[in-house]
Design a protein around this motif. Sequence first.
Motif, short mmCIF file in Angstrom:
data_model
loop_
_atom_site.label_atom_id
_atom_site.label_comp_id
_atom_site.label_asym_id
_atom_site.label_seq_id
_atom_site.Cartn_x
_atom_site.Cartn_y
_atom_site.Cartn_z
N UNK A 1 42.79 27.51 40.77
CA UNK A 1 42.13 28.40 41.74
C UNK A 1 41.27 29.44 41.02
N UNK A 2 41.79 30.01 39.94
CA UNK A 2 41.01 30.97 39.17
C UNK A 2 39.80 30.30 38.52
N UNK A 3 39.98 29.04 38.09
CA UNK A 3 38.87 28.31 37.47
C UNK A 3 37.74 28.09 38.46
N UNK A 4 38.07 27.72 39.69
CA UNK A 4 37.03 27.52 40.70
C UNK A 4 36.36 28.85 41.06
N UNK A 5 37.13 29.92 41.07
CA UNK A 5 36.55 31.23 41.34
C UNK A 5 35.58 31.63 40.24
N UNK A 6 35.99 31.43 38.98
CA UNK A 6 35.10 31.76 37.87
C UNK A 6 33.86 30.86 37.89
N UNK A 7 34.03 29.60 38.25
CA UNK A 7 32.89 28.70 38.32
C UNK A 7 31.88 29.16 39.37
N UNK A 8 32.39 29.66 40.50
CA UNK A 8 31.50 30.17 41.54
C UNK A 8 30.71 31.37 41.05
N UNK A 9 31.40 32.28 40.36
CA UNK A 9 30.76 33.47 39.80
C UNK A 9 29.74 33.08 38.73
N UNK A 10 30.10 32.10 37.90
CA UNK A 10 29.23 31.67 36.80
C UNK A 10 27.98 30.96 37.32
#
Length: 218
Positions: free
Chosen positions: A40-49
């Motif tokens: 979940x954190x990875x997908x959140x970071x991917x969205x931000x990136x």
Amino acid sequence: MTVMKKVWDPAVRFFHWSQFILLAGLWYTGTEGLMEWHQLLAYTLAAVLLARICWGFYGSQSARFSQFAASPLKALRYLRRPEPVMGHNPASSYMIFALLLLVLLQFVSGLMTTDHIFTDGPLVRYVSSDVVSLATRWHKLGIDILLIAVAVHVVAAVWHSWRHHNVILGMLHGKLSAPKDMGVPTPKAGWSYFILVVLFWLAFYWWQGADLIRMLSY
């Protein structure tokens, strides 16, 4: 005479600090085996990136990649004789691009990583075993390289703030000291960046997030 001038927009500052926080969370959840939270954190970071990459092409002048991309010679000249720069300086540009690339590689490799026991990335079934093996090895090694790069970036930012410009505080309030007569383009508000973050996050949620949240509720 120097004055404080607005340089960095809310989008750049949000990306900078949220990336730092999310990377810390990803390291912790990966180390502790909290894989649903990790993803979940990875997908959140991917969205931000991904939103930041888009912002790097059309956002505020100080946020655009074309503004701070620099030749090695220009970066060396800056290190020898630092001067006021309204944005990322030529030397830091290499670390910024390296961090963006490392985070992107970490995310993509994570999609194809397996622990052969409980957790498979969502793309594992679509690629060969050799690709999965390579991605898994890189994902384990990549986090160490990424953490080292972050540590170097932090040390460099502290040194630069002490010797030249307080870029750490600048990333909080968006301002840097500059000669009074130096012109600075007005940063954009950045609303479209935050809209992109939400859209990318919703896309990831629709793809994988809903299932992960259901698993967490069990």
